[in-house]
Design a protein around this motif. Structure first.
Motif, PDB file in Angstrom:
ATOM      1  N   ASP A 126       0.735  -1.319  -0.079  1.00  0.00           N
ATOM      2  CA  ASP A 126       0.049   0.120  -0.071  1.00  0.00           C
ATOM      3  C   ASP A 126       0.806   1.111   0.052  1.00  0.00           C
ATOM      4  OD1 ASP A 126      -2.927   0.949   0.380  1.00  0.00           O
ATOM      5  OD2 ASP A 126      -1.853   2.097   1.583  1.00  0.00           O
ATOM      6  N   GLU A 128       1.086   5.865  -0.056  1.00  0.00           N
ATOM      7  CA  GLU A 128       0.386   7.005   0.449  1.00  0.00           C
ATOM      8  C   GLU A 128       1.135   8.057  -0.912  1.00  0.00           C
ATOM      9  OE1 GLU A 128      -1.949   7.398   2.046  1.00  0.00           O
ATOM     10  OE2 GLU A 128      -2.047   5.522   3.370  1.00  0.00           O
ATOM     11  N   ASP A 211      -0.792   2.080  -6.807  1.00  0.00           N
ATOM     12  CA  ASP A 211       0.545   1.857  -6.245  1.00  0.00           C
ATOM     13  C   ASP A 211       1.674   1.617  -7.214  1.00  0.00           C
ATOM     14  OD1 ASP A 211      -0.811   2.232  -4.013  1.00  0.00           O
ATOM     15  OD2 ASP A 211      -1.372   0.051  -3.737  1.00  0.00           O
ATOM     16  N   SER A 263      -0.343   3.200   5.663  1.00  0.00           N
ATOM     17  CA  SER A 263      -0.352   2.259   4.729  1.00  0.00           C
ATOM     18  C   SER A 263      -0.003   0.964   5.120  1.00  0.00           C
ATOM     19  CB  SER A 263       1.028   2.973   3.734  1.00  0.00           C
ATOM     20  OG  SER A 263       1.853   3.318   4.552  1.00  0.00           O
TER      21      SER A 263
END
Length: 300
Positions: A126, A128, A211, A263
């Protein structure tokens, strides 16, 4: 008749010390165990969560306590490997880890002798992003996190901006200009590290293309499992692009992203979602392999 022999007197001073509780021998098993690498650490409770965890992570852990039971199994395997005459004395050898209810083909076969999180055959990612450009609408990678199948963070890095940031999106990302300046690492360095970790791995994510685009990386489509595109989730929730927050609440009963996103937590939730439906998901993909219409569509 001879004289009757009397028994020798009991020497109380030789027995009394044994009755002193302070001198009673204590079993070695009660002592604090040492780590394999000879660094003395207290034995951790296998069912305990890591320190400084959020309430969401505690709720997630309660759904699957096997995560931390498996960690204890890993420790036991390492101790067995040390004393077994069948195991080589080489530094890089250790016992195979097995996890209840988890496909062995998706688990890393070895547990290294240090205490760093291990790379498993499936990893969740994940990221950000902060905003760039005149209106701050362009995505710029600012943080990337990767967790293994035991929900341990194997990587969590903040990235130094490669362009001028016009919107730090702090209310969503939790990141500030100071954090990126002081803790940020070069983009190319982190990108290479991520690419090395993900090579040959089954990659789990939610809207994972965002991502990968931010990282300027690609991954084999057949090795991607995107929980946003999992068909049963979409059908039951009645939307083509369900958010991770909605899916997490519906299927594992945790509230995430109530404030700034984390995340690491998001990657853990994504991995938990995949593990929950893994058997059905992988079975459906196996059944579609011979169907030309579904060739290459590995995420549905």
């Amino acid at each position: 008749m001879g004289k009757e022999k009397k028994p020798p007197p009991v020497k109380s001073e030789r027995i009394a010390p044994l009755l002193d509780p302070s001198r009673v021998h204590k079993p070695q098993g009660k002592k604090t165990t040492k780590n394999i690498n000879n660094s003395e650490k207290p034995t951790k409770n296998a069912n305990s969560a890591p320190t400084a965890v959020s309430s969401n992570w505690k709720a997630l852990l309660s759904k699957n306590p096997e995560i931390w039971k498996n960690k204890k199994k890993c420790e036991i395997s390492k101790i067995s490997a040390k004393i077994s005459s069948k195991i080589s004395s080489k530094e890089d050898e250790s016992e195979t880890i097995w996890f209840d209810g988890v496909d062995p083909e998706l688990i890393a076969e070895k547990c290294s002798k240090d205490e760093k999180p291990k790379l498993t055959r499936a990893l969740a990612i994940d990221c950000e992003m902060v905003g760039a450009g005149p209106s701050g609408v362009e995505n710029l990678l600012a943080r990337v996190s990767i967790v293994n199948q035991r929900s341990e963070a194997v990587l969590d890095k903040i990235i130094r901006p490669t362009e001028k940031v016009t919107d730090y999106r702090t209310d969503i990302t939790g990141l500030t200009a100071k954090m990126l300046k002081e803790r940020g690492e070069p983009f190319e360095t982190v990108q290479q590290e991520v690419a090395t970790i993900l090579a040959g791995k089954l990659l789990i994510g939610h809207a994972i293309q965002n991502d990968l685009s931010a990282l300027f990386l690609t991954h084999p489509r057949r090795m991607i499992r995107d929980t946003q595109r999992y068909l049963p989730f979409k059908k039951e929730l009645g939307t083509s692009r369900p958010s991770l927050r909605v899916v997490a609440k519906k299927y594992i009963g945790v509230d995430i992203q109530q404030g700034a996103h984390d995340s690491v937590e998001d990657a853990r939730v994504t991995m938990q979602l995949y593990m929950m439906v893994k058997d059905d998901w992988e079975k459906s993909l196996f059944q579609r392999k011979a169907t030309p219409n579904h060739e290459g569509n590995q995420q549905q």
